[in-house]
Design an enzyme around this catalytic site. Sequence first.
Site, PDB file in Angstrom:
ATOM      1  N   SER A  93      37.069  -1.158  64.039  1.00 17.72           N
ATOM      2  CA  SER A  93      38.823  -1.341  63.021  1.00 17.72           C
ATOM      3  C   SER A  93      38.647  -3.006  62.112  1.00 17.72           C
ATOM      4  CB  SER A  93      39.922  -1.858  64.086  1.00 17.72           C
ATOM      5  OG  SER A  93      41.294  -1.768  63.372  1.00 17.72           O
ATOM      6  N   HIS A 230      42.840   5.395  67.820  1.00 16.91           N
ATOM      7  CA  HIS A 230      42.429   4.167  67.709  1.00 16.91           C
ATOM      8  C   HIS A 230      41.531   3.756  68.212  1.00 16.91           C
ATOM      9  CE1 HIS A 230      41.889   0.985  64.528  1.00 16.91           C
ATOM     10  NE2 HIS A 230      41.940  -0.062  65.467  1.00 16.91           N
TER      11      HIS A 230
END
Length: 259
Positions: A93, A230
């Site tokens: 990320s 995620h």
Amino acid sequence: MADAGTDSLRRFHTTEDAKMSLVVLPHAGGAASYYFKLSEAMSKFVQVYVVQYPGRHDRRREPFATDIRTLAADIQADIARRISGPVALFGHSMGAVVSYEIASGWPARSNASLTGLFASSRVAPSVPFDIPDLRTTDQAIAEIQGLGGTDMRVLADREFFASAVEVMRQDYGLLVRYQQELPRLHGHQIDVPIRALAPTSDRRAPIEQVMDWKLHTTAGFDLRTFDGGHFYINDRIDEVVDYVRESVSAEWSATGAQS
């Protein structure tokens, strides 16, 4: 035990006779300890260092970073001091763009040779990125719940939750400021292979926008998808490790970093 240095690199596991190092860079709001299990699994074939960003855990008394490029430069300096030989970066990320900036500023002369960049759960640097507003507690809770990957029992500990939210706000602020640099990033390339890891159900990183990482390298690109959201790494750690091992062996054996 992690190394007790004052710099950003934490070493949870020691790999004897490692021919290569892997530096893991956490997500926004993340700390080095989150990647303990990943370090344990990767340490079977590389020496793993996990970055601890300032302003959290054992660096909580240090001021937060003010921009990603400065943060990257500080981490790169720590890598230069502590690591020699082949090294790859694994950024998850926000950690993926920090890795990209480290690679962009990599010195021509260094005891550590940068062999590759793994970009996990992140759209390409030049792609506009939706950054949520975390000004209220409800917004912060919604963000944490939406992304997953966090033990929601933290909500019951008000002091810990407040601290975690402040770290997230600071890191999201870094991303907001990074967005202002998008014109600089269009067409900007590094001479390092990029391997993108894309979960199939990540609302923040659509696969077609993850693909745009290929525009940022002159040295080869690959994309691997994984089931999950995620924080897919939590459930797909063996698959992630296999992919990194495969990439190291197949693509970077010329550096002497074969697994």
